[in-house]
Design a protein around this motif. Structure first.
Motif, short mmCIF file in Angstrom:
data_model
loop_
_atom_site.label_atom_id
_atom_site.label_comp_id
_atom_site.label_asym_id
_atom_site.label_seq_id
_atom_site.Cartn_x
_atom_site.Cartn_y
_atom_site.Cartn_z
N GLU A 58 36.41 21.84 33.91
CA GLU A 58 35.69 22.89 34.63
C GLU A 58 34.27 22.46 34.94
O GLU A 58 33.69 21.60 34.27
CB GLU A 58 35.67 24.18 33.79
CG GLU A 58 37.04 24.76 33.51
CD GLU A 58 36.95 26.02 32.68
OE1 GLU A 58 35.81 26.37 32.24
OE2 GLU A 58 37.99 26.65 32.44
N ILE A 59 33.71 23.09 35.98
CA ILE A 59 32.30 22.85 36.33
C ILE A 59 31.43 23.69 35.41
O ILE A 59 31.59 24.92 35.32
CB ILE A 59 32.04 23.23 37.79
CG1 ILE A 59 32.85 22.34 38.74
CG2 ILE A 59 30.55 23.14 38.11
CD1 ILE A 59 32.43 20.89 38.71
N ARG A 60 30.51 23.03 34.73
CA ARG A 60 29.63 23.74 33.80
C ARG A 60 28.18 23.28 33.99
O ARG A 60 27.93 22.14 34.37
CB ARG A 60 30.05 23.48 32.35
CG ARG A 60 31.42 24.04 31.98
CD ARG A 60 31.69 23.83 30.49
NE ARG A 60 32.99 24.35 30.10
CZ ARG A 60 33.23 25.63 29.85
NH1 ARG A 60 32.24 26.51 29.92
NH2 ARG A 60 34.44 26.03 29.49
N PRO A 61 27.23 24.19 33.69
CA PRO A 61 25.81 23.77 33.71
C PRO A 61 25.56 22.80 32.58
O PRO A 61 25.93 23.06 31.43
CB PRO A 61 25.05 25.08 33.54
CG PRO A 61 26.03 25.99 32.84
CD PRO A 61 27.39 25.62 33.34
N THR A 62 24.95 21.67 32.89
CA THR A 62 24.75 20.62 31.90
C THR A 62 23.30 20.16 31.90
O THR A 62 22.77 19.77 32.95
CB THR A 62 25.65 19.41 32.20
OG1 THR A 62 27.01 19.86 32.30
CG2 THR A 62 25.53 18.37 31.10
N PRO A 63 22.63 20.19 30.75
CA PRO A 63 21.26 19.65 30.67
C PRO A 63 21.29 18.16 30.95
O PRO A 63 22.23 17.45 30.56
CB PRO A 63 20.84 19.94 29.23
CG PRO A 63 21.76 21.02 28.77
CD PRO A 63 23.06 20.77 29.46
N LEU A 64 20.24 17.67 31.63
CA LEU A 64 20.19 16.24 31.94
C LEU A 64 19.62 15.46 30.75
O LEU A 64 18.90 15.99 29.95
CB LEU A 64 19.31 16.03 33.18
CG LEU A 64 19.80 16.69 34.46
CD1 LEU A 64 18.91 16.31 35.62
CD2 LEU A 64 21.25 16.31 34.77
#
Length: 201
Positions: free
Chosen positions: A195-201
């Motif tokens: 799934e597409i998830r918000p990810t910290p860089l």
């Protein structure tokens, strides 16, 4: 970074101590010693200049005492100081508010992307976080910075990142990339769930 901060501090100190009676020159004795080395770097960048031998003699006569060394801002140095003061008055993109909200600043074109996203909320399987539409509606525009300013919860920030992800799928990746660089968050595929998830860089 440390050298840049030292140079900025030296330029500000030089600008603050400019003496019209000495034609803008500032004797080194009027400057904290820790700025002297940083001024050398500023001179190399043509942001400041050191007084030559003849100028030091003239300054000594004007001051009524020996002026062994002096410096002053160049035209570009004056402009740099003005810019430093103006930019430091702007809020930091990472500055949180008292309520723990995150300060987000968007270019007009980026704000347009978010407006489209919140406007089609009823059609989306992943709708905007609660309250984002109201934050967008009441956002303040800073004409000087040419930025829309919003204070968002972490969930609302993730929604903005998702809006830029949708925009990147069909129009342009520039907005998503700048947002990721500035606010350290990007929409990526979760290798576990797909799934597409918000990810910290």
């Amino acid at each position: 970074m440390k050298d840049r901060k030292a140079q900025v501090a030296a330029l500000l100190a030089l600008g603050a101590r400019t003496q019209p009676a000495l034609r803008g020159w500032v004797p080194f004795g009027d400057l904290p010693s820790e700025y002297h080395q940083a001024l050398g770097a500023a001179v190399d960048k043509r942001l400041a200049e050191f007084a030559d031998r003849d100028t030091r003699a003239e300054l000594s006569a004007l001051a009524g005492h020996p002026v062994p060394e002096a410096a002053r801002l160049t035209t570009q140095g004056h402009d740099a100081v003005a810019y430093i003061k103006a930019s430091s008055a702007l809020p930091s993109p990472e500055e949180p508010s008292d309520e723990g909200l995150r300060l987000i600043q968007l270019r007009p074109s980026e704000m347009d992307v978010v407006r489209v996203y919140v406007s089609i909320a009823p059609q989306l399987h992943v709708p905007p976080a609660d309250g984002l539409a109201e934050k967008v509606r009441t956002a303040a525009f800073d004409k000087t910075a040419n930025r829309w300013t919003l204070r968002l919860t972490s969930e609302q920030v993730e929604s903005v990142a998702y809006a830029f992800y949708l925009h990147a799928c069909s129009v342009s990746v520039g907005e998503a990339n700048r947002f990721a660089r500035t606010y350290n968050i990007s929409m990526r595929v979760d290798s576990t769930t797909g799934e597409i998830r918000p990810t910290p860089l």
